[in-house]
Design a protein around this motif. Structure first.
Motif, PDB file in Angstrom:
ATOM      1  N   VAL A 126       0.831  -1.207   0.000  1.00  0.00           N
ATOM      2  CA  VAL A 126       0.000   0.000   0.000  1.00  0.00           C
ATOM      3  C   VAL A 126       0.863   1.254   0.000  1.00  0.00           C
ATOM      4  N   THR A 127       1.919   1.259   0.801  1.00  0.00           N
ATOM      5  CA  THR A 127       2.790   2.442   0.863  1.00  0.00           C
ATOM      6  C   THR A 127       3.551   2.650  -0.448  1.00  0.00           C
ATOM      7  N   ILE A 128       3.859   1.571  -1.144  1.00  0.00           N
ATOM      8  CA  ILE A 128       4.504   1.715  -2.459  1.00  0.00           C
ATOM      9  C   ILE A 128       3.585   2.457  -3.417  1.00  0.00           C
ATOM     10  N   VAL A 129       2.307   2.069  -3.435  1.00  0.00           N
ATOM     11  CA  VAL A 129       1.330   2.745  -4.294  1.00  0.00           C
ATOM     12  C   VAL A 129       1.194   4.209  -3.880  1.00  0.00           C
ATOM     13  N   LEU A 130       1.102   4.470  -2.577  1.00  0.00           N
ATOM     14  CA  LEU A 130       0.961   5.842  -2.089  1.00  0.00           C
ATOM     15  C   LEU A 130       2.166   6.692  -2.479  1.00  0.00           C
ATOM     16  N   ALA A 131       3.367   6.120  -2.343  1.00  0.00           N
ATOM     17  CA  ALA A 131       4.587   6.875  -2.654  1.00  0.00           C
ATOM     18  C   ALA A 131       4.658   7.217  -4.134  1.00  0.00           C
ATOM     19  N   ILE A 132       4.341   6.258  -4.989  1.00  0.00           N
ATOM     20  CA  ILE A 132       4.432   6.482  -6.435  1.00  0.00           C
ATOM     21  C   ILE A 132       3.376   7.479  -6.907  1.00  0.00           C
ATOM     22  N   VAL A 133       2.131   7.258  -6.486  1.00  0.00           N
ATOM     23  CA  VAL A 133       1.048   8.150  -6.905  1.00  0.00           C
ATOM     24  C   VAL A 133       1.269   9.556  -6.356  1.00  0.00           C
ATOM     25  N   GLY A 134       1.685   9.650  -5.088  1.00  0.00           N
ATOM     26  CA  GLY A 134       1.937  10.961  -4.501  1.00  0.00           C
ATOM     27  C   GLY A 134       3.048  11.713  -5.213  1.00  0.00           C
ATOM     28  N   SER A 135       4.070  11.001  -5.664  1.00  0.00           N
ATOM     29  CA  SER A 135       5.189  11.640  -6.372  1.00  0.00           C
ATOM     30  C   SER A 135       4.774  12.135  -7.753  1.00  0.00           C
ATOM     31  N   LEU A 136       3.918  11.371  -8.426  1.00  0.00           N
ATOM     32  CA  LEU A 136       3.504  11.755  -9.774  1.00  0.00           C
ATOM     33  C   LEU A 136       2.665  13.033  -9.774  1.00  0.00           C
ATOM     34  N   LYS A 137       1.959  13.302  -8.679  1.00  0.00           N
ATOM     35  CA  LYS A 137       1.142  14.506  -8.631  1.00  0.00           C
ATOM     36  C   LYS A 137       1.723  15.569  -7.689  1.00  0.00           C
ATOM     37  N   TYR A 138       2.987  15.424  -7.338  1.00  0.00           N
ATOM     38  CA  TYR A 138       3.601  16.350  -6.390  1.00  0.00           C
ATOM     39  C   TYR A 138       3.745  17.736  -7.013  1.00  0.00           C
ATOM     40  N   PHE A 139       3.516  18.774  -6.193  1.00  0.00           N
ATOM     41  CA  PHE A 139       3.504  20.124  -6.751  1.00  0.00           C
ATOM     42  C   PHE A 139       4.028  21.196  -5.791  1.00  0.00           C
ATOM     43  N   ASP A 140       3.406  21.329  -4.622  1.00  0.00           N
ATOM     44  CA  ASP A 140       3.536  22.543  -3.818  1.00  0.00           C
ATOM     45  C   ASP A 140       4.958  22.864  -3.378  1.00  0.00           C
ATOM     46  N   LEU A 141       5.656  21.917  -2.774  1.00  0.00           N
ATOM     47  CA  LEU A 141       7.004  22.201  -2.276  1.00  0.00           C
ATOM     48  C   LEU A 141       7.958  22.541  -3.417  1.00  0.00           C
ATOM     49  N   ILE A 142       7.863  21.821  -4.522  1.00  0.00           N
ATOM     50  CA  ILE A 142       8.742  22.087  -5.669  1.00  0.00           C
ATOM     51  C   ILE A 142       8.468  23.465  -6.246  1.00  0.00           C
ATOM     52  N   TYR A 143       7.195  23.821  -6.371  1.00  0.00           N
ATOM     53  CA  TYR A 143       6.850  25.110  -6.967  1.00  0.00           C
ATOM     54  C   TYR A 143       7.337  26.271  -6.105  1.00  0.00           C
ATOM     55  N   VAL A 144       7.237  26.131  -4.784  1.00  0.00           N
ATOM     56  CA  VAL A 144       7.685  27.203  -3.894  1.00  0.00           C
ATOM     57  C   VAL A 144       9.209  27.307  -3.885  1.00  0.00           C
ATOM     58  N   MET A 145       9.904  26.176  -3.916  1.00  0.00           N
ATOM     59  CA  MET A 145      11.362  26.195  -3.810  1.00  0.00           C
ATOM     60  C   MET A 145      12.049  26.652  -5.084  1.00  0.00           C
ATOM     61  N   THR A 146      11.570  26.195  -6.231  1.00  0.00           N
ATOM     62  CA  THR A 146      12.282  26.482  -7.489  1.00  0.00           C
ATOM     63  C   THR A 146      11.388  27.012  -8.600  1.00  0.00           C
ATOM     64  N   GLY A 147      10.080  26.862  -8.463  1.00  0.00           N
ATOM     65  CA  GLY A 147       9.197  27.248  -9.547  1.00  0.00           C
ATOM     66  C   GLY A 147       9.393  26.405 -10.794  1.00  0.00           C
ATOM     67  N   GLY A 148       9.996  25.243 -10.650  1.00  0.00           N
ATOM     68  CA  GLY A 148      10.270  24.379 -11.793  1.00  0.00           C
ATOM     69  C   GLY A 148      11.626  24.611 -12.429  1.00  0.00           C
ATOM     70  N   GLY A 149      12.347  25.631 -11.980  1.00  0.00           N
ATOM     71  CA  GLY A 149      13.649  25.954 -12.565  1.00  0.00           C
ATOM     72  C   GLY A 149      14.783  25.229 -11.865  1.00  0.00           C
ATOM     73  N   PRO A 150      16.014  25.571 -12.265  1.00  0.00           N
ATOM     74  CA  PRO A 150      16.369  26.484 -13.361  1.00  0.00           C
ATOM     75  C   PRO A 150      16.229  25.813 -14.729  1.00  0.00           C
ATOM     76  N   ASN A 151      15.685  26.562 -15.662  1.00  0.00           N
ATOM     77  CA  ASN A 151      15.491  26.092 -17.039  1.00  0.00           C
ATOM     78  C   ASN A 151      14.701  24.792 -17.112  1.00  0.00           C
ATOM     79  N   GLY A 152      13.714  24.664 -16.233  1.00  0.00           N
ATOM     80  CA  GLY A 152      12.863  23.482 -16.260  1.00  0.00           C
ATOM     81  C   GLY A 152      13.496  22.235 -15.690  1.00  0.00           C
ATOM     82  N   ALA A 153      14.638  22.364 -14.997  1.00  0.00           N
ATOM     83  CA  ALA A 153      15.347  21.186 -14.493  1.00  0.00           C
ATOM     84  C   ALA A 153      14.598  20.493 -13.360  1.00  0.00           C
ATOM     85  N   SER A 154      13.714  21.210 -12.679  1.00  0.00           N
ATOM     86  CA  SER A 154      12.932  20.602 -11.602  1.00  0.00           C
ATOM     87  C   SER A 154      11.436  20.641 -11.899  1.00  0.00           C
ATOM     88  N   GLU A 155      11.100  20.862 -13.163  1.00  0.00           N
ATOM     89  CA  GLU A 155       9.687  20.903 -13.550  1.00  0.00           C
ATOM     90  C   GLU A 155       9.079  19.515 -13.468  1.00  0.00           C
TER      91      GLU A 155
END
Length: 292
Positions: free
Chosen positions: A214-243
Motif C-alpha cells: 500500500v505504501t509503495i502505491v501511495l509513494a508512487i502516486v503521490g510523487s507523480l502529482k507532487y507540486f507545492d514544495l517544488i513550486y515554492v522552492m524552485t518554480g520548476g527551474g532552473p530552465n525546467g530542471a525541476s519541472e
C-alpha cells in the motif's frame, strides 16, 4: 425477498449522499477537465472547440515529457526511501531507549505546511550563508554547490526535504503495522536462535507485506502529482530542471492563461497516474489477489 430488497434500498439510501458528494467533488471536475482540454480557452472569454489538438500537442510536447521524467524520477526515489522508513520503524518498534521521543520527532514535519517546509529548506540550501554549505566549507570544501541553481543537482536537492517531510507519515504506518505482530512469534524466533536481521527479514517483513504494498502505491502516486514544495522552492527551474507534471500544468493554466492546454495536461496526468497505479497493483499483487 421483501426484507432483502428493503435492506438494499436502505443501503442505497445511506450510500447515496456520499456518492453525490464524490460525484460533485471528484467526477464532475474530472469530466470538466477532459472537456476543457478540447477547447482553446484563456479561462475568461469564449471557448473555441478544437477537438483533440491540445492532447496531440501534449503528446508531442518535449517539455511535458521532461516534466513526466522528473515526476517518475521522484517516484523512483520515493519508493527507495521506503526502505529507510521501514528500517527506522523496525528500530523504533524494537523497544530501544528513547523510541517514544524519536517517534514524536519524526512526526514534526507532518505538523508543518509544505510552504513552511519549502521556505525552511531554501534557507538551508542558500549557497552563501545556508547551514549546509557552511558545514561543507567547514569540512574543507572550497566551492560548495548552489543546490537550487544547478540544473544537474536541483532535483536531487529537492528530494531531501520531500524525504524529510513524509518520513513521519510512513514511519507511523510501518510502526503501527509492526506493533500488531504478536510478540509470541518474535520470542519463539529468538528462542530458536534467530538473529535480529533474520527476524526482521523472515518474520516481520512478510507479516506486514500488505502494508508495504500500500505504501509503495501511495509513494508512487503521490510523487507523480507532487507540486507545492517544488513550486515554492524552485518554480520548476532552473530552465525546467525541476519541472514536474503538476507544476507544468499550473504554469500553462495560470501563468500563460492557456486553460485548454493546461486542462489537457491535467487530464493526461490523471490517465498516467491511473495506468501506473494499475501496473503497480498488478506487480505487487499476490497470486490469490490476481485470481480474484
Amino acid at each position: 425477498m421483501n426484507k432483502v430488497m428493503s435492506n438494499k434500498w436502505m443501503i442505497a439510501f445511506y450510500v447515496l449522499p456520499a456518492l453525490i458528494l464524490v460525484g460533485i467533488l471528484i467526477f464532475i471536475p474530472l469530466g470538466l477537465s477532459a472537456y476543457y482540454g478540447l477547447m482553446d480557452w484563456n479561462g475568461i472569454g469564449d471557448m473555441e472547440f478544437i477537438g483533440m489538438e491540445n492532447y496531440i500537442n501534449a503528446v508531442q510536447d518535449m517539455k511535458f515529457w521532461d516534466s513526466a521524467f522528473h515526476s517518475f524520477l521522484l517516484a523512483f526515489f520515493s519508493t527507495l526511501s521506503l526502505i529507510v522508513y521501514l528500517a527506522i520503524s523496525m528500530i523504533l518498534a524494537s523497544k530501544i531507549k528513547g523510541a517514544d521521543l524519536l517517534r514524536k520527532i519524526y512526526l514534526i514535519p507532518m505538523l508543518l505546511s509544505s510552504v513552511a517546509i519549502a521556505q525552511l529548506w531554501i534557507k538551508v540550501f542558500n549557497p552563501s550563508n545556508g547551514i549546509l554549505n557552511k558545514m561543507l566549507m567547514g569540512l574543507g570544501m572550497e566551492n560548495p554547490p548552489a543546490w537550487l541553481a544547478n540544473p544537474d543537482i536541483v532535483l536531487y536537492a529537492i528530494f531531501i526535504p520531500i524525504l524529510w517531510q513524509y518520513a513521519g507519515f510512513y514511519i507511523l504506518i510501518y510502526y503501527a503495522a509492526l506493533k500488531n505482530i504478536p510478540e509470541s512469534l518474535i520470542e519463539a524466533a529468538k528462542i530458536d536462535g534467530a538473529s535480529p536481521l533474520q527476524i526482521a527479514y523472515r518474520i516481520k517483513l512478510p507479516l506486514i507485506a500488505g502494508v508495504v504494498k500500500v505504501t509503495i502505491v501511495l509513494a508512487i502516486v503521490g510523487s507523480l502529482k507532487y507540486f507545492d514544495l517544488i513550486y515554492v522552492m524552485t518554480g520548476g527551474g532552473p530552465n525546467g530542471a525541476s519541472e514536474v507534471m503538476a507544476s507544468y500544468m499550473y504554469k500553462l493554466a495560470f501563468s500563460t492563461n492557456d486553460f485548454g492546454y493546461g486542462s489537457a495536461i491535467g487530464f493526461l496526468l490523471l490517465v498516467i497516474t491511473l495506468i501506473v497505479t494499475v501496473i503497480v497493483r498488478k506487480l505487487t499483487a499476490d497470486k490469490e489477489e490476481l485470481q480474484y
